[in-house]
Write a protein that holds these residues in place. Structure first.
Motif, mmCIF file in Angstrom:
data_model
loop_
_atom_site.group_PDB
_atom_site.id
_atom_site.type_symbol
_atom_site.label_atom_id
_atom_site.label_comp_id
_atom_site.label_asym_id
_atom_site.label_seq_id
_atom_site.Cartn_x
_atom_site.Cartn_y
_atom_site.Cartn_z
ATOM 1 N N TRP A 187 0.847 -1.192 0.000
ATOM 2 C CA TRP A 187 0.000 0.000 0.000
ATOM 3 C C TRP A 187 0.882 1.241 0.000
ATOM 4 O O TRP A 187 1.925 1.277 0.648
ATOM 5 N N THR A 247 -4.275 8.775 -7.532
ATOM 6 C CA THR A 247 -5.064 8.053 -8.540
ATOM 7 C C THR A 247 -6.553 8.396 -8.506
ATOM 8 O O THR A 247 -7.096 8.898 -9.460
ATOM 9 N N SER A 277 -1.318 7.807 -3.113
ATOM 10 C CA SER A 277 -1.375 8.028 -4.552
ATOM 11 C C SER A 277 -2.331 9.177 -4.834
ATOM 12 O O SER A 277 -3.139 9.543 -3.990
ATOM 13 N N TYR A 317 -13.545 1.177 -4.002
ATOM 14 C CA TYR A 317 -12.852 -0.015 -4.466
ATOM 15 C C TYR A 317 -13.492 -0.506 -5.756
ATOM 16 O O TYR A 317 -14.667 -0.270 -6.021
ATOM 17 N N PHE A 338 -3.586 3.514 -1.718
ATOM 18 C CA PHE A 338 -3.776 2.784 -2.969
ATOM 19 C C PHE A 338 -2.968 1.496 -2.983
ATOM 20 O O PHE A 338 -1.844 1.451 -2.483
ATOM 21 N N ILE A 339 -3.553 0.445 -3.576
ATOM 22 C CA ILE A 339 -2.833 -0.791 -3.873
ATOM 23 C C ILE A 339 -3.239 -1.192 -5.287
ATOM 24 O O ILE A 339 -4.386 -1.008 -5.686
ATOM 25 N N ASP A 340 -2.272 -1.699 -6.055
ATOM 26 C CA ASP A 340 -2.537 -2.033 -7.456
ATOM 27 C C ASP A 340 -3.412 -3.283 -7.597
ATOM 28 O O ASP A 340 -3.751 -3.936 -6.624
ATOM 29 N N ASP A 341 -3.765 -3.606 -8.827
ATOM 30 C CA ASP A 341 -4.572 -4.787 -9.155
ATOM 31 C C ASP A 341 -3.617 -5.890 -9.609
ATOM 32 O O ASP A 341 -3.206 -5.928 -10.764
ATOM 33 N N PRO A 342 -3.259 -6.810 -8.716
ATOM 34 C CA PRO A 342 -2.257 -7.812 -9.052
ATOM 35 C C PRO A 342 -2.800 -8.938 -9.934
ATOM 36 O O PRO A 342 -3.994 -9.184 -9.974
ATOM 37 N N ASP A 395 -11.493 -10.618 -6.884
ATOM 38 C CA ASP A 395 -11.015 -9.674 -5.871
ATOM 39 C C ASP A 395 -11.942 -9.646 -4.668
ATOM 40 O O ASP A 395 -13.104 -10.030 -4.746
#
Length: 94
Positions: A31, A36, A34, A78, A46-50, A85
């Motif tokens: 985390w 964004t 950001s 979200y 923010f955390i990316d979409d892995p 997810d």
């Protein structure tokens, strides 16, 4: 208000003092703050979409509960994909 955090008091990608990002499982990234899609400008957490399964945690600073009753309010945005997810908030007393 005893504690309030909107992530705007730091320079991206730093987290505010006392907030800790960890990986419960999986690999980085962690985390970060950001610009964004903030609820209120300029920052958000923010955390990316892995592409792989991960369990990313963002722990807050301790929240003192000196008043009864105590109210905790969260605002979040979200974007999850059905069957891929998930997101949740956990509140615990220590």
């Amino acid at each position: 208000t005893v504690l309030s955090e909107n992530f705007d008091g730091v320079t991206v990608p730093a987290l505010p003092a006392g907030w800790v990002a960890t990986n419960a499982s999986g690999s980085a990234p962690l985390w970060v703050t950001s610009t964004t899609t903030p609820d209120t400008a300029p920052n958000d957490a923010f955390i990316d979409d892995p592409a792989t399964v991960r369990d990313q945690l963002l722990d807050s600073v301790g929240i003192p509960s000196i008043y009864t009753p105590t109210q905790i309010t969260f605002r979040n945005n979200y974007n999850v994909e059905n069957t891929f997810d998930r997101a949740w908030r956990k509140v615990s007393r220590r």
